[in-house]
Design a protein around this motif. Structure first.
Motif, PDB file in Angstrom:
ATOM      1  N   VAL A 156       0.868  -1.190   0.000  1.00  0.00           N
ATOM      2  CA  VAL A 156       0.000   0.000   0.000  1.00  0.00           C
ATOM      3  C   VAL A 156       0.902   1.237   0.000  1.00  0.00           C
ATOM      4  CG1 VAL A 156      -1.718   1.318   1.300  1.00  0.00           C
ATOM      5  CG2 VAL A 156      -1.894  -1.173   1.198  1.00  0.00           C
ATOM      6  N   VAL A 157       0.566   2.198  -0.866  1.00  0.00           N
ATOM      7  CA  VAL A 157       1.336   3.443  -0.975  1.00  0.00           C
ATOM      8  C   VAL A 157       0.398   4.632  -0.804  1.00  0.00           C
ATOM      9  CG1 VAL A 157       2.794   4.881  -2.463  1.00  0.00           C
ATOM     10  CG2 VAL A 157       2.983   2.381  -2.568  1.00  0.00           C
ATOM     11  N   GLY A 158       0.792   5.589   0.020  1.00  0.00           N
ATOM     12  CA  GLY A 158      -0.006   6.804   0.195  1.00  0.00           C
ATOM     13  C   GLY A 158       0.866   8.042   0.105  1.00  0.00           C
ATOM     14  N   LEU A 159       0.533   8.929  -0.835  1.00  0.00           N
ATOM     15  CA  LEU A 159       1.258  10.192  -0.998  1.00  0.00           C
ATOM     16  C   LEU A 159       0.368  11.345  -0.545  1.00  0.00           C
ATOM     17  CD1 LEU A 159       2.732   9.671  -4.617  1.00  0.00           C
ATOM     18  CD2 LEU A 159       3.600   8.778  -2.431  1.00  0.00           C
ATOM     19  N   SER A 160       0.859  12.170   0.353  1.00  0.00           N
ATOM     20  CA  SER A 160       0.168  13.398   0.772  1.00  0.00           C
ATOM     21  C   SER A 160      -1.242  13.128   1.280  1.00  0.00           C
ATOM     22  CB  SER A 160       0.091  14.396  -0.402  1.00  0.00           C
ATOM     23  OG  SER A 160       1.356  14.590  -0.986  1.00  0.00           O
ATOM     24  N   GLY A 161      -1.392  12.056   2.051  1.00  0.00           N
ATOM     25  CA  GLY A 161      -2.733  11.668   2.496  1.00  0.00           C
ATOM     26  C   GLY A 161      -2.894  11.636   4.002  1.00  0.00           C
ATOM     27  N   TRP A 162      -3.943  10.931   4.436  1.00  0.00           N
ATOM     28  CA  TRP A 162      -4.233  10.787   5.862  1.00  0.00           C
ATOM     29  C   TRP A 162      -5.014   9.494   6.072  1.00  0.00           C
ATOM     30  CZ3 TRP A 162      -7.114  13.664   2.535  1.00  0.00           C
ATOM     31  CH2 TRP A 162      -8.499  13.501   2.542  1.00  0.00           C
ATOM     32  N   LEU A 163      -5.170   9.102   7.323  1.00  0.00           N
ATOM     33  CA  LEU A 163      -5.847   7.857   7.673  1.00  0.00           C
ATOM     34  C   LEU A 163      -7.270   8.134   8.141  1.00  0.00           C
ATOM     35  CD1 LEU A 163      -5.822   4.773   8.336  1.00  0.00           C
ATOM     36  CD2 LEU A 163      -4.967   5.423  10.615  1.00  0.00           C
ATOM     37  N   PRO A 164      -8.287   7.694   7.373  1.00  0.00           N
ATOM     38  CA  PRO A 164      -9.669   7.821   7.861  1.00  0.00           C
ATOM     39  C   PRO A 164      -9.943   6.818   8.988  1.00  0.00           C
ATOM     40  CG  PRO A 164      -9.571   7.465   5.464  1.00  0.00           C
ATOM     41  CD  PRO A 164      -8.228   7.139   6.027  1.00  0.00           C
TER      42      PRO A 164
END
Length: 254
Positions: A156-164
């Motif tokens: 899993v990759v996340g750029l410039s995000g957040w955790l709901p």
């Protein structure tokens, strides 16, 4: 392909109409498939054009387009969004119905991939938030509505995000040995710009800490000086190298 996902909960059923899906086929031996989710107001084609240029010949990229819906952060203005959001930090109320519908749409896109191919989800901004929500569904083995989550994720990759849904994650994880085991073994890469004025850096950092604290041990968090709410070659190089290593891709080195 049916691009609508029905979401049922609290006695009502909403149907979400997803936009066009863009696919970048592998130029080499097909070893992995990654669904990549765009940011708020964007569409799948923006990212598929970038992925055509990356030195990852063994990955198939699937870039769907979110439903068009009224979004509270824009005063109800219609735009593409994976779920309803009053803010881009995870502090507001969580749109579980919208999150479940988008996570189910992604799982559906991955469900027809060959059995020997590794599966991943990535995204930017709100797309990163949806990817991380999918990671928690995989770990818990179910969506927020209790339905079984069917996909085994390898990255899993996340750029410039957040955790709901970070506030409820610890309670959900507790008491499930299987969830703790899945969390510990799932590789996650999070990248965030220190200069991000849309999704503040502290929200990305806080999300990484929240995931780590409930057992996501295989998590890498990268900070970028001077980077705003966009991506740069240095960051995409990092993603390429990380995916090559974590997915054991052959012949993909930069």
């Amino acid at each position: 392909m049916n691009n609508s996902t029905r979401s049922s909960g609290s006695g009502t059923t909403r149907t979400f109409e997803f936009g066009r899906t863009h696919v970048v086929r592998p130029r080499g031996n097909h070893q992995a498939t990654i669904v990549w989710l765009h940011g708020l107001g964007d569409k799948g084609s923006s990212w598929s054009q970038l992925f055509e240029t990356l030195p990852l010949p063994n990955i198939k990229w699937i870039c769907p387009t979110a439903p068009t819906r009224p979004v509270a952060i824009f005063g109800g203005y219609l735009c593409t969004a994976w779920f309803e959001a009053g803010d881009l930090s995870g502090d507001g109320p969580d749109d579980l119905e919208g999150l479940d519908a988008s996570a189910a749409h992604v799982a559906n896109l991955l469900s027809t991939e060959p059995a020997n191919v590794k599966l991943g989800i990535g995204g930017f901004s709100m797309g990163a938030a949806t990817a991380l929500y999918s990671a928690t569904c995989h770990t818990l083995g179910k969506y927020g509505n209790g339905n079984l989550y069917p996909i085994n994720l390898s990255a899993v990759v996340g750029l410039s995000g957040w955790l709901p849904c970070s506030r409820t994650l610890r309670n959900q994880m507790e008491g499930s040995i299987e969830a703790v085991r899945r969390a510990a073994s799932l590789p996650i890469l999070l990248c965030h710009g220190l200069g991000d004025d849309v999704v503040a850096y502290k929200n990305g950092e806080r999300s990484a800490q929240a995931l780590n604290s409930v057992g996501f041990r295989n998590l890498t968090f990268r900070a970028y000086n001077g980077l705003g709410h966009y991506t740069i070659p240095e960051e995409t190089d990092e993603v390429c190298n990380w995916l090559t290593a974590r997915l054991g891709l052959q012949g993909s080195q930069l």
